[in-house]
Enzyme design. Structure first.
Site, PDB file in Angstrom:
ATOM      1  N   CYS A 103      27.174  33.152  29.915  1.00 28.87           N
ATOM      2  CA  CYS A 103      26.425  32.628  28.448  1.00 28.87           C
ATOM      3  C   CYS A 103      27.290  31.186  28.135  1.00 28.87           C
ATOM      4  O   CYS A 103      28.153  31.119  28.176  1.00 28.87           O
ATOM      5  CB  CYS A 103      26.883  33.560  27.461  1.00 28.87           C
ATOM      6  SG  CYS A 103      26.596  33.174  25.883  1.00 28.87           S
TER       7      CYS A 103
ATOM      8  N   CYS B 102      31.692  38.223  23.494  1.00 26.25           N
ATOM      9  CA  CYS B 102      31.932  38.373  24.859  1.00 26.25           C
ATOM     10  C   CYS B 102      33.426  37.535  25.271  1.00 26.25           C
ATOM     11  O   CYS B 102      33.399  36.546  25.720  1.00 26.25           O
ATOM     12  CB  CYS B 102      30.852  37.942  25.919  1.00 26.25           C
ATOM     13  SG  CYS B 102      29.337  38.926  25.635  1.00 26.25           S
TER      14      CYS B 102
ATOM     15  N   CYS C  15      20.760  36.197  24.533  1.00 29.07           N
ATOM     16  CA  CYS C  15      22.050  37.042  24.849  1.00 29.07           C
ATOM     17  C   CYS C  15      22.034  37.750  26.085  1.00 29.07           C
ATOM     18  O   CYS C  15      21.301  38.651  26.182  1.00 29.07           O
ATOM     19  CB  CYS C  15      22.233  37.781  23.670  1.00 29.07           C
ATOM     20  SG  CYS C  15      23.869  38.656  23.730  1.00 29.07           S
TER      21      CYS C  15
ATOM     22  N   GLN D  32      25.071  54.092  19.375  1.00 30.04           N
ATOM     23  CA  GLN D  32      26.044  53.688  20.501  1.00 30.04           C
ATOM     24  C   GLN D  32      25.106  52.580  21.057  1.00 30.04           C
ATOM     25  O   GLN D  32      23.851  52.603  21.024  1.00 30.04           O
ATOM     26  CB  GLN D  32      26.136  54.476  21.556  1.00 30.04           C
ATOM     27  CG  GLN D  32      27.432  55.620  21.264  1.00 30.04           C
ATOM     28  CD  GLN D  32      28.713  55.105  20.959  1.00 30.04           C
ATOM     29  OE1 GLN D  32      28.905  53.820  21.384  1.00 30.04           O
ATOM     30  NE2 GLN D  32      29.386  55.688  20.130  1.00 30.04           N
TER      31      GLN D  32
ATOM     32  N   TYR E  38      33.042  63.110  11.370  1.00 30.91           N
ATOM     33  CA  TYR E  38      32.399  61.779  11.460  1.00 30.91           C
ATOM     34  C   TYR E  38      31.080  61.860  12.504  1.00 30.91           C
ATOM     35  O   TYR E  38      31.287  61.248  13.159  1.00 30.91           O
ATOM     36  CB  TYR E  38      33.452  60.864  12.049  1.00 30.91           C
ATOM     37  CG  TYR E  38      35.039  60.935  11.474  1.00 30.91           C
ATOM     38  CD1 TYR E  38      35.298  60.217  10.237  1.00 30.91           C
ATOM     39  CD2 TYR E  38      36.115  61.790  12.074  1.00 30.91           C
ATOM     40  CE1 TYR E  38      36.779  60.445   9.755  1.00 30.91           C
ATOM     41  CE2 TYR E  38      37.139  61.834  11.479  1.00 30.91           C
ATOM     42  CZ  TYR E  38      37.607  61.079  10.433  1.00 30.91           C
ATOM     43  OH  TYR E  38      38.778  61.264   9.977  1.00 30.91           O
TER      44      TYR E  38
ATOM     45  N   GLU F 269      29.939  64.128   7.512  1.00 32.11           N
ATOM     46  CA  GLU F 269      29.613  62.883   7.679  1.00 32.11           C
ATOM     47  C   GLU F 269      29.652  62.110   6.049  1.00 32.11           C
ATOM     48  O   GLU F 269      29.317  62.892   5.188  1.00 32.11           O
ATOM     49  CB  GLU F 269      28.236  62.620   8.153  1.00 32.11           C
ATOM     50  CG  GLU F 269      27.700  60.781   7.968  1.00 32.11           C
ATOM     51  CD  GLU F 269      28.757  60.053   8.485  1.00 32.11           C
ATOM     52  OE1 GLU F 269      29.082  58.725   8.034  1.00 32.11           O
ATOM     53  OE2 GLU F 269      29.303  60.189   9.561  1.00 32.11           O
TER      54      GLU F 269
ATOM     55  N   CYS G 167      36.721  54.631  20.132  1.00 30.73           N
ATOM     56  CA  CYS G 167      36.629  53.220  20.372  1.00 30.73           C
ATOM     57  C   CYS G 167      37.678  52.288  20.275  1.00 30.73           C
ATOM     58  O   CYS G 167      37.384  50.944  20.415  1.00 30.73           O
ATOM     59  CB  CYS G 167      35.347  52.688  19.512  1.00 30.73           C
ATOM     60  SG  CYS G 167      35.773  52.742  17.707  1.00 30.73           S
TER      61      CYS G 167
END
Length: 429
Positions: A76, A87, A162, A236, A265, A289, A384
């Site tokens: 890119c 990125c 992208c 996701q 969550y 949640e 994550c």
């Protein structure tokens, strides 16, 4: 000692990788976090943040004097110094990216939890780490120009596509970015597993209502699961991640028919629905949640599983543990906590399995304490952020749980982000 300020350039020999997508270097005793570099390279780095009195500096490698064998050309044009903040590893070969992430996970577990663990980062199904991303937000500046945010900046970089996005989204980016978008703050793009492509313009300064509804279909060991999500729902972003993560969570949880499962969550129910099916009609699934829009969709997605219930509210509130004080409000020598809500009578007093997928900041010591007090036979933690996983692993160990299997997934190729799914069981008494 030569003083370095923003814009200064200096030759550096680059040191090890660090959490956050950069490497560590030193110059005359000062720590410099260098992006767009690789360990053992010799580079010319330009300081981008910090100066006299700063604890550390940030810099970009703008010239490579001695390159690593793991260096590749970025695909890119805005992936390099001064470019997009997304990125940050496009200059690194894909095998080296995965080793980079494995090193960071292992270091965070060692430093924060006292665990020595060899980590392997598993690939997902994608085209050599590209054309995988199903959700992209385009920022829009005051002039109405749409594009991607410059790293650690509000500046917008116009782009005509992208390379990590699925082709359907790249096509929309190419269509949208030549145009002006007055009064728009963000353009959200999404492409679903059912072939829908959504383009949503959010007006500057207006509260979002979640947008229109989309459908995702996720293959699971118990058959396909259909989920209704909003255009703004968290989901996701790697096209293969929902399948891979559901498989990994179910394998880790090993839910038995008739068991009680707690899904914290829960979002719109990516894990809740398969977990409820695994528990069966004689079991129970309680999904928690806090986001109002997501909670409504969670309840809808669980409608065909009568053994499941969706609870709306913050996990810490429903457990009856003290909230952390907001930053900047710790006055009078307080201990950093604020009011303690009453524990919800809808929260079960015990659970056989607990699955939690907290935000990037982690679950908090007090929430982890409430989880371990349920005495589940298994806890499955979806993380994550390696630092949050390391901290919460330490809290779980304090509560009598030890990490068993740890799986790491390259769900965000070309970036420093990585997803982990860890299994915890009670230590032997």
């Amino acid at each position: 000692m030569s003083e370095l300020d923003v814009g200064s350039r200096v030759e550096l020999t680059v040191g090890p990788v660090a959490h956050g997508g950069h490497c560590v270097a030193r110059h005359e005793g000062r720590v410099i976090f260098v992006r767009h570099a690789l360990p053992d390279e010799v580079v010319i780095a330009e300081v981008t943040e910090g100066g006299e009195g700063s604890r550390f500096l940030r810099a970009d490698a703008v010239q490579i004097i001695e390159a690593s064998a793991d260096r590749v050309a970025a695909r890119c044009p805005v992936a390099g110094p001064g470019g997009c903040g997304g990125c940050d590893l496009q200059h690194v070969s894909l095998p080296a990216q995965r080793q980079w992430k494995a090193t960071v996970i292992a270091e965070q577990l060692r430093r924060l939890a006292g665990i020595e663990r060899e980590v392997i980062v598993e690939p997902l199904a994608d085209d050599d780490g590209f054309t995988y991303r199903t959700r992209v937000d385009l920022a829009v500046d005051e002039e109405g120009v749409a594009g991607l945010r410059k790293h650690r900046s509000h500046d917008v970089l116009p782009v005509d596509g992208c390379p990590i996005a699925v082709p359907e989204i790249s096509t929309e980016i190419a269509r949208l970015t030549p145009k002006r978008h007055p009064d728009v703050g963000v353009i959200s793009l999404a492409h679903t597993s059912t072939g829908e492509t959504s383009v949503r313009e959010r007006l500057r300064g207006w509260h979002t209502d979640g947008g229109g509804l989309l459908t995702e279909v996720v293959p699971t060991p118990n058959g396909q699961v259909r989920l209704t999500i909003a255009e703004d729902s968290f989901f996701q972003v790697h096209r293969d991640a929902p399948r891979a993560f559901v498989d990994a969570v179910l394998e880790a949880a090993q839910v038995r028919p008739g068991e009680r499962v707690l899904d914290l969550y829960a979002g719109v129910g990516l894990f809740s629905v398969p977990l409820a099916l695994a528990a069966g009609g004689d079991g129970q699934l309680v999904a928690v949640e806090s986001d109002p829009a997501a909670t409504g969709l969670l309840a809808d997605n669980l409608a065909d599983t009568p053994q499941a219930v969706a609870l709306a509210g913050r996990v810490d509130d429903l457990f009856g543990v003290a909230r952390p004080k907001p930053k900047g409000r710790r006055r009078g020598g307080g201990r950093g906590r604020t009011w303690v809500p009453a524990r919800s009578p809808l929260m079960p007093p015990s659970a056989d399995v607990v699955v939690l997928d907290p935000p990037r900041s982690g679950a908090d010591r007090h929430v982890i304490g409430a989880v371990t007090a349920l005495r589940p036979r298994r806890i499955v933690y979806v993380a994550c952020d390696p630092a949050a996983l390391g901290r919460d692993t330490g809290y779980l160990r304090d509560g009598g749980y030890e990490m068993g299997e740890l799986r790491a997934f390259d769900a965000f190729p070309q970036t420093h982000h990585v997803e982990c799914i860890a299994t915890f069981e009670r230590a032997a008494d």
